[in-house]
Write an enzyme that holds these catalytic residues in place. Structure first.
Site, PDB file in Angstrom:
ATOM      1  N   ARG A 109      44.493  80.438  24.052  1.00 21.80           N
ATOM      2  CA  ARG A 109      43.339  79.891  23.335  1.00 21.80           C
ATOM      3  C   ARG A 109      43.000  78.462  23.759  1.00 21.80           C
ATOM      4  O   ARG A 109      41.962  77.929  23.411  1.00 21.80           O
ATOM      5  CB  ARG A 109      43.592  79.971  21.816  1.00 21.80           C
ATOM      6  CG  ARG A 109      43.594  81.403  21.284  1.00 21.80           C
ATOM      7  CD  ARG A 109      44.277  81.533  19.919  1.00 21.80           C
ATOM      8  NE  ARG A 109      45.743  81.572  20.017  1.00 21.80           N
ATOM      9  CZ  ARG A 109      46.567  81.729  18.971  1.00 21.80           C
ATOM     10  NH1 ARG A 109      46.065  81.861  17.758  1.00 21.80           N
ATOM     11  NH2 ARG A 109      47.872  81.758  19.144  1.00 21.80           N
ATOM     12  N   GLY A 119      56.035  88.077  22.273  1.00 16.49           N
ATOM     13  CA  GLY A 119      55.911  87.621  20.894  1.00 16.49           C
ATOM     14  C   GLY A 119      56.984  86.619  20.514  1.00 16.49           C
ATOM     15  O   GLY A 119      57.999  86.474  21.208  1.00 16.49           O
ATOM     16  N   ARG A 161      34.952  28.527  60.959  1.00 11.57           N
ATOM     17  CA  ARG A 161      33.616  29.088  60.868  1.00 11.57           C
ATOM     18  C   ARG A 161      32.771  28.361  61.912  1.00 11.57           C
ATOM     19  O   ARG A 161      33.141  27.269  62.356  1.00 11.57           O
ATOM     20  CB  ARG A 161      33.032  28.895  59.469  1.00 11.57           C
ATOM     21  CG  ARG A 161      32.871  27.441  59.101  1.00 11.57           C
ATOM     22  CD  ARG A 161      32.348  27.239  57.687  1.00 11.57           C
ATOM     23  NE  ARG A 161      32.066  25.827  57.461  1.00 11.57           N
ATOM     24  CZ  ARG A 161      32.417  25.156  56.361  1.00 11.57           C
ATOM     25  NH1 ARG A 161      33.085  25.767  55.397  1.00 11.57           N
ATOM     26  NH2 ARG A 161      32.096  23.904  56.241  1.00 11.57           N
TER      27      ARG A 161
HETATM   28  C1  UD1 Z   1      52.745  81.445  14.767  1.00 12.50           C
HETATM   29  C2  UD1 Z   1      53.236  82.312  13.599  1.00 12.50           C
HETATM   30  C3  UD1 Z   1      52.333  82.080  12.384  1.00 12.50           C
HETATM   31  C4  UD1 Z   1      52.316  80.616  12.023  1.00 12.50           C
HETATM   32  C5  UD1 Z   1      51.937  79.744  13.235  1.00 12.50           C
HETATM   33  C6  UD1 Z   1      52.175  78.288  12.891  1.00 12.50           C
HETATM   34  C7  UD1 Z   1      54.178  84.366  14.562  1.00 12.50           C
HETATM   35  C8  UD1 Z   1      53.959  85.789  14.846  1.00 12.50           C
HETATM   36  N1  UD1 Z   1      53.182  83.709  13.983  1.00 12.50           N
HETATM   37  O1  UD1 Z   1      51.451  81.898  15.116  1.00 12.50           O
HETATM   38  O2  UD1 Z   1      52.823  82.832  11.284  1.00 12.50           O
HETATM   39  O3  UD1 Z   1      51.405  80.410  10.974  1.00 12.50           O
HETATM   40  O4  UD1 Z   1      52.758  80.070  14.367  1.00 12.50           O
HETATM   41  O5  UD1 Z   1      51.718  77.438  13.891  1.00 12.50           O
HETATM   42  O6  UD1 Z   1      55.234  83.856  14.857  1.00 12.50           O
HETATM   43  N2  UD1 Z   1      55.870  81.789  22.151  1.00 12.50           N
HETATM   44  C9  UD1 Z   1      56.853  82.170  23.032  1.00 12.50           C
HETATM   45  N3  UD1 Z   1      56.899  83.446  23.462  1.00 12.50           N
HETATM   46  C10 UD1 Z   1      56.036  84.398  23.034  1.00 12.50           C
HETATM   47  C11 UD1 Z   1      55.033  84.018  22.114  1.00 12.50           C
HETATM   48  C12 UD1 Z   1      54.980  82.706  21.684  1.00 12.50           C
HETATM   49  O7  UD1 Z   1      57.669  81.341  23.442  1.00 12.50           O
HETATM   50  O8  UD1 Z   1      56.164  85.551  23.473  1.00 12.50           O
HETATM   51  C13 UD1 Z   1      55.812  80.393  21.715  1.00 12.50           C
HETATM   52  C14 UD1 Z   1      54.500  79.704  22.091  1.00 12.50           C
HETATM   53  O9  UD1 Z   1      54.610  79.108  23.356  1.00 12.50           O
HETATM   54  C15 UD1 Z   1      54.301  78.707  20.969  1.00 12.50           C
HETATM   55  C16 UD1 Z   1      55.045  79.305  19.777  1.00 12.50           C
HETATM   56  O10 UD1 Z   1      55.877  80.331  20.301  1.00 12.50           O
HETATM   57  O11 UD1 Z   1      54.859  77.446  21.285  1.00 12.50           O
HETATM   58  C17 UD1 Z   1      54.087  79.895  18.742  1.00 12.50           C
HETATM   59  O12 UD1 Z   1      53.288  80.890  19.374  1.00 12.50           O
HETATM   60  P1  UD1 Z   1      51.748  81.028  19.057  1.00 12.50           P
HETATM   61  O13 UD1 Z   1      51.196  82.096  19.919  1.00 12.50           O
HETATM   62  O14 UD1 Z   1      51.094  79.721  19.082  1.00 12.50           O
HETATM   63  O15 UD1 Z   1      51.810  81.576  17.560  1.00 12.50           O
HETATM   64  P2  UD1 Z   1      50.685  81.419  16.448  1.00 12.50           P
HETATM   65  O16 UD1 Z   1      49.622  82.428  16.703  1.00 12.50           O
HETATM   66  O17 UD1 Z   1      50.272  80.029  16.337  1.00 12.50           O
HETATM   67 MG    MG Z   2      50.580  78.419  17.535  1.00 14.24          MG
END
Ligand code: UD1
Ligand code: MG
Length: 474
Positions: free
Chosen positions: A20, A97, A460
């Protein structure tokens, strides 16, 4: 601090691209008030003195790993104590995830027996102070799982905390999985979890990806705790701003505004005056002493230090530089990796480049550029000059348009000017060249040979006046 911190292992989730953000740079390497998101999170984690910090990396892992290594070596944040903490990065090859990322981390922590604190890598306002209550309550309540929630005005995008009628936590539901009723809940998941390592392993083992995003959600460990009667609670944080995540450039910018105003307010409380507090950009590690005046449009970055009673008129950018007591930077100066001592007057519109060392009482005027130049006390370079690879002795005066010709197309050469010298306007000093103490250079000279002390160098063509020339022409 809590007694379990000796056996505390920290995990930071930082493998995602941050889709995003619409950026090729990993989200955690974007910056807030000058510091990368991952480093900000590392600083907060290090403040808890954990046994280890494990960072889960994936998208452009090498870049993120480099940033972690710099921090672990004490290079990026010299004031943060990293002694005794073991840092490691583990690679999550496919980003399936947050729950999957935590599984990858726990696999690398197979010895862990105490508690594990999981932090998101994209909540850059986090501080040690915002995390401490979670650690304290976790011990006090002998919980197996505890996590931080926050009450926010606009919960859109966050996971919602769903509670039972008696107030106990039931589950976390992600935005995309929310029913209409659940979407109205304003208590959100901040994504900071503390659990016993044993519980974390067990709960992570149970995760499935049957949800809207087909991901393994870390949030489902809450549901697991409830279903299996494990002692778990959500602590509503007293400092919700510190725990907010940023998923887009706009969200990151909103968080930066919060932090920017905190920084400016703290300096005002310490006796610094801002012409317009909304229009000052002060980096996280900048130091400003009292009775300074910071004009609108000032940007202070990196390890910049501003002394007592300094006046910055505004629209200046100062990076990794020191400005000494009582100095005055007029409008529109750019100062990089330089030191300006006390009582100097600089600008307007001066460019003080890396390696410039301006001693007490130096005067630099408009459209002057200095680079790798040592200017001793009281030197004046008032207009339209370039002073590079040079040393200028005390009280010497370089006239308008003086140029040190330091570069021959291949190599750089040094210009040495003694003390109490006077260089006439529009002179070119072709380096390597030396002017002895109290030497003079006639205006418009191109000096290619050394000028001995107390002598006049003039190079100069001689002026020739032809009398009556104009009337004859007519
Ligand atoms: C996540 C939470 C949400 C919370 C929010 C707070 C979950 C499913 N959701 O959503 O409940 O309100 O954070 O900010 O956990 N990451 C990995 N590997 C992955 C996916 C993500 O390392 O496979 C890391 C990302 O780099 C990031 C963090 O985990 O630093 C959070 O991931 P992100 O995709 O931002 O989760 P949100 O949609 O914000
Ligand atoms: Mg996040």
């Amino acid at each position: 601090m809590n007694t379990s911190s000796e056996s505390l292992d920290v995990v930071i989730l930082a493998a995602g691209k941050g889709t995003r953000m619409k950026s090729e740079l990993p989200k955690v390497l974007h910056r807030l008030c000058g510091i990368t998101l991952i480093e900000r999170t590392l600083r907060a984690a290090a403040g808890l003195s954990p046994k280890s910090v494990t960072v889960v990396v994936g998208y452009r892992a090498d870049l993120v790993e480099e940033e972690v290594k710099r921090f672990a070596a004490g290079e990026s944040a010299p004031d943060v104590d990293v002694q005794g903490i073991s840092f490691q990065c583990v690679v999550q090859e496919q980003q399936l995830g947050t729950g999957h990322a935590a599984q990858v981390a726990m696999a690398a922590l197979d010895e862990a027996s105490g508690s594990v604190l999981i932090l998101p890598g994209d909540s850059p306002l986090v501080t040690t102070e915002a995390l401490s209550p979670l650690l304290e309550d976790f011990v006090a309540q002998s919980a197996e799982l505890a996590f931080l929630s926050a009450e926010v005005a606009d919960p859109f995008g966050f996971g919602r905390i769903i509670r039972n009628a008696d107030g106990t936590v039931a589950k976390i539901v992600e935005q995309k999985d929310c029913s209409e009723e659940e979407a109205k809940v304003t208590e959100i998941n901040t994504s900071f979890y503390l659990a016993t390592s044993a519980f974390m392993r067990e709960a992570l083992g149970s995760l499935e990806n049957n949800n809207a995003q087909k991901e393994f959600y870390l949030t489902d460990i809450v549901d697991y705790a409830v279903r299996n009667d494990k002692p778990a609670f959500a602590l509503v944080s007293a400092s919700p701003d510190a725990l907010l995540g940023a998923n887009s450039i706009a969200e990151l910018s909103a968080l930066e505004s919060i932090r920017r105003q905190e920084i400016v307010s703290a300096w005002m409380a310490a006796g610094v005056t801002f012409e317009d507090p909304q229009a000052a950009y002060i980096g996280e590690d900048v130091v400003i002493e009292s009775d300074s005046f910071i004009g609108a449009g000032t940007r202070l970055k990196g390890s910049t230090k501003i002394g007592t009673g300094v006046r910055l008129d505004g629209d200046s950018l100062i990076e990794n530089s020191a400005i000494g007591q009582g100095s005055h930077l007029r409008l529109g100066c750019y100062v990089q990796d330089a030191s300006i001592a006390a009582s100097c007057v600089i600008g307007p519109f001066a460019h003080i480049r890396p390696g410039s060392e301006l001693r007490d009482g130096v005067k630099i005027g408009n459209f002057v550029e200095t680079k790798k130049a040592l200017l001793h006390d009281g030197v004046k370079v008032n207009h339209l000059s370039y002073v590079g690879d040079a040393e200028v002795g005390a009280r010497s005066n370089l006239g308008a348009g003086t140029i040190t010709c330091n570069y021959d197309g291949v190599n750089k050469h040094k210009t040495t000017i003694g003390k109490d010298c006077f260089v006439g306007s529009n002179s070119a000093l072709v380096a390597p060249v030396t002017l002895g103490d109290e030497a003079y250079v006639g205006a418009g000279s191109t000096i290619t040979k050394n000028v001995p002390g107390k002598s006049l160098g003039i190079a100069r063509s001689r002026q020739n006046n032809i009398e009556g020339w104009s009337s004859k022409k007519k």
